[in-house]
Design an enzyme around this catalytic site. Structure first.
Site, PDB file in Angstrom:
ATOM      1  N   GLY A 258       1.809 -37.672  -9.358  1.00 25.12           N
ATOM      2  CA  GLY A 258       1.582 -37.877 -10.786  1.00 25.12           C
ATOM      3  C   GLY A 258       2.424 -36.941 -11.654  1.00 25.12           C
ATOM      4  O   GLY A 258       3.094 -36.025 -11.168  1.00 25.12           O
ATOM      5  N   HIS A 259       2.329 -37.165 -12.955  1.00 22.93           N
ATOM      6  CA  HIS A 259       3.140 -36.409 -13.906  1.00 22.93           C
ATOM      7  C   HIS A 259       2.738 -34.922 -13.921  1.00 22.93           C
ATOM      8  O   HIS A 259       1.582 -34.579 -13.742  1.00 22.93           O
ATOM      9  CB  HIS A 259       3.018 -36.997 -15.308  1.00 22.93           C
ATOM     10  CG  HIS A 259       1.626 -37.022 -15.845  1.00 22.93           C
ATOM     11  ND1 HIS A 259       0.672 -37.917 -15.428  1.00 22.93           N
ATOM     12  CD2 HIS A 259       1.015 -36.253 -16.766  1.00 22.93           C
ATOM     13  CE1 HIS A 259      -0.447 -37.706 -16.083  1.00 22.93           C
ATOM     14  NE2 HIS A 259      -0.286 -36.702 -16.888  1.00 22.93           N
ATOM     15  N   ASN A 260       3.724 -34.085 -14.085  1.00 21.76           N
ATOM     16  CA  ASN A 260       3.552 -32.620 -14.220  1.00 21.76           C
ATOM     17  C   ASN A 260       3.213 -31.926 -12.910  1.00 21.76           C
ATOM     18  O   ASN A 260       3.088 -30.698 -12.882  1.00 21.76           O
ATOM     19  CB  ASN A 260       2.440 -32.252 -15.229  1.00 21.76           C
ATOM     20  CG  ASN A 260       2.728 -32.749 -16.616  1.00 21.76           C
ATOM     21  OD1 ASN A 260       3.872 -33.014 -16.942  1.00 21.76           O
ATOM     22  ND2 ASN A 260       1.693 -32.903 -17.421  1.00 21.76           N
ATOM     23  N   SER A 278      -0.686 -33.064 -12.972  1.00 18.78           N
ATOM     24  CA  SER A 278      -0.766 -31.647 -13.345  1.00 18.78           C
ATOM     25  C   SER A 278      -1.317 -30.751 -12.251  1.00 18.78           C
ATOM     26  O   SER A 278      -1.590 -29.575 -12.511  1.00 18.78           O
ATOM     27  CB  SER A 278      -1.587 -31.452 -14.630  1.00 18.78           C
ATOM     28  OG  SER A 278      -0.982 -32.155 -15.691  1.00 18.78           O
TER      29      SER A 278
END
Lengths: 359, 359, 359
Positions: A258-260, A278
């Site tokens: 996922g993002h981050n 994250s």
């Protein structure tokens, strides 16, 4: 391509015996090996197969009596799989991608591509892309504007490298992987049900209609050196900073990052692992197939998690995990034993209640 | 592209202070922000980072003392992630796809493509396709015969839109998504083992050889407005009627939607969620990463399920779920606590049995 | 294309009644059927829908009174889904791929492609590839050097067939599937933490830095006849021998098959199933969605596993499994019941302890 037993042994730093000038051109299981093959019998249990096949040479466990096994030559591998790594590297012809840039490709004139590139048909490379020397890029790959890729990259069919993604040297990307899709990040104008239950762990005071507003991903993805990404795996862009994959880390097929997310160095993320937005994964973490990691948590260095472990909370360095939710592997093994006896345990308690009630 | 603090604050409907004519061209975390960046410090815990970076302006928590923080201008965001949505939308340049139709694409002459389209290289668009205005279609996308897509679509690299699929306005499709593959539907001439155990819950009277006959998918997929589909996600065609995804629903990467499934409006289906054939998902349902939904069941409106929840039976509206099999989240949390103590519980029961047997 | 009721009944080997010369051109649910559609009312519960729609003919449950239902003709289906298989096959127009080889494709001159091929735009076919007659290959597909594919193949958009992969007749490959990516196989120079905990089940004496050396995949993938592979599914190459999928086996979307895996005949592997490296799956095995199979184990013939079952150890033939870790389905159902009562059980034991302590 043929190699002498001597050349192979030298490359592997392994002992060899017999006719070291004998050549082999491939590797095979003992029972199906032809005369041109190096049979792989790295454990005595495979010795029987040698008689069924036609191999003249084999890679054997240390101390094997190669002459007794009817061989003309042998290489001895004290750590079989490590020897397999070296041997398979020598024997792998790699994908056929013709040198140069295929005519049916679309390369932006501002892209800088290093010397020695082999770029297949129907490849697109966007503006400002920089690719190091000796890149091998198979057909149908797309590399979007502003991406940077180091030396010796191997990018296979239909992989998608997104805009402004940064990748180190010796990158290997299996077919269909998507690096740099937009993150999955949405917000409701008012507090959402998800936010509510995260604080209440299940209670909801009020359910209201809500629709989702998109948070765009302004960050990209940064990947270190010596990274391999599996087929159809996905790594999303970060929101502000880049999503990051450390050097030496390997991702298997259908993994989702996922993002981050920040993944450390020398990790193995096996098939279908998913890491929510994250979260941070330390160095040398090994997550077996179908593991899941919750968003916004931290998994420490050297954590190892067994198959399908679902990690909901921070995991300290060195912890060995199993289960849903993840607990220490030894604890989960205890729980699993107790679970199988749970119906009997319930019956025993019911019986005890009766007995105690009587007395 | 640069924006003034005033323009940003106006677009977000947010309060601002200081030099509103100051311009910024990107967003950054406080500690790494350059002088051209709007630093994001939406919580006091990020205040310290501002001193390390060079930002002249920041987006801050309500009530922050921007002058004390050394800033020349500030925007105040009472709901930080919502402000991020608006800000990130302003700052996102979007993918570089040149206006017009790339010469190396194959567009059927009967396809109708609205004004303002940007279509990249190696795109295929089939007969009878209709696409609304302002479509941005990146390289390697295929849109098969008879598909209909609304206005303002953004379809990214290598996405596959199947024949006769219908999609509303403002569609966003991440790379590699497959919308409209054939459903996974097979039948044996005689009752299969799967049919047997579904009725017996595990008992099998007889095991016989069986092979599978394919049920073709005659339906397609219907998708509402404002839907986003993640990278390498898959939505299968229906058997007779269309598989359907309601308006406002967002699917993350590697999500699998089986044939005939009906997903309602404004749902979030996170990474690697799978929904088996013919199930119905209500409105505003949120399924966290790796959740699974059994076939032929109904998940009511506003259901929220935690990570890796496996839903085997109908779930009433508003239920908050967790676990395998899914139960109420609060029940699962109780079960998980008891599970960690289960080995000790078993020991306590054994001890009790001894004590009671003696007396 | 229109069919008479007579032709359909004959093709299905089914009874029919009424005006057998009536023609239909599609199938529909009863309530939404137009006059040109064959309504599907395979159970009395769907009878009511017929009055709402305009169908003149229907496929009905055995013994239905078609005249009472207002129909002009009817076909009777004693096993509805089996009849659906035959009917859907007749009515499926299949994907539109123009006969011949599209000009914008790259076919190696040494490839041998059988008569009757239809090959879409942007397809690449490598050196030495052999494809049987009547192949239909949609746009963006890549078939790498040395692959062999039998007769009547249907390979859909963007599927990737790797080098030297061997596939039988009547192969169906959904979009985005990757057959023949490299296996996920890495080794450390010294014993790794994973090797250590496999033997100790969780204890680690020493944590040391380690990085991963790649074992290349010299094997390929061998696939039998009548196999179907789902969208974005992945099957990795073997290390020495080929990874193998038996005849008649069907894989759903996003399934992951690791290197060296052997899957038997007539299996169904549903959405998002993952099978780790070197495991063997018997014949007629059915794994429901999101199941996982550990590496290096054996799952016997006719095993059936319910949704999200995680199989860690060998499973005997005919076993019906459920759970994480997998146990007999009936055992898991007992465990699940007991689990829901576990917090109460713990309370009961605490109460008993008090009572017994007092006496």
């Amino acid at each position: 391509m043929a190699h002498t037993i001597r050349d192979i042994a030298t490359a592997l730093g392994a002992e060899a015996a017999g006719n070291l000038d004998l050549t082999v051109s491939c590797a095979a299981e003992p029972h199906s090996a032809g005369p041109e093959a190096l049979a792989l019998a790295l454990d005595p249990k495979y010795a029987g197969g040698l008689a069924k096949g036609q191999a003249r040479a084999a890679m054997l466990w240390p101390g094997a009596d190669w002459q007794e096994l009817g061989l003309e030559a042998a290489i001895f591998a004290p750590r079989g799989r490590l020897a397999m790594a070296g041997l398979s590297r020598m024997l792998d012809a790699g994908p056929a991608i013709a040198p140069g840039v295929h005519a049916m490709s679309v390369i932006d004139p501002t892209a800088e591509i290093g010397a020695g590139a082999a770029i297949g048909p129907f490849v697109t490379i966007g503006a400002g892309v920089r690719i190091g020397p000796n890149a091998r890029i198979a057909g149908h790959v797309s590399i979007a504007e502003g991406a940077t890729i180091g030396a010796d990259a191997l990018i296979l069919q239909g992989a998608r490298i997104g805009a402004r993604v940064t990748i180190g040297d010796r990158f290997i990307c299996q077919p269909g992987a998507v690096i740099g899709a937009d993150g999955f990040s949405f917000v409701t104008p008012e507090r959402s049900g998800v936010e509510e239950i995260r604080s209440t762990l299940g209670q909801r005071d009020e359910i209201r209609e809500q629709s989702w507003t998109r948070i765009h991903s302004l960050g990209a993805v940064t990947i270190g050196d010596d990274v391999e990404i599996g087929a159809n795996a996905c790594i999303d862009r970060g929101t502000i900073r880049d999503t990051a994959i450390g050097s030496g880390t390997k991702l298997d097929n259908l993994v989702h990052i996922g993002h981050n997310v920040q993944v450390g160095r020398d990790c193995l993320l096996c098939g279908q692992v998913g890491i929510a937005g994250s979260s941070r994964i330390g160095d040398r973490v090994v997550l077996a197939g179908q593991c899941g990691v919750n968003d916004n948590i931290f998994v420490g260095d050297d954590v190892i998690a067994g198959g399908a472990t679902k990690i909901f909370t921070n995991a300290p360095a060195g912890r060995v995990l199993l289960g849903y939710p993840a607990v220490k592997m030894e604890t989960q093994i205890e729980i699993n034993k107790a679970l199988r006896r749970l119906p009997r345990l319930a019956a025993a308690v019911a019986e005890l209640q009766k007995v105690v009630a009587k007395s």
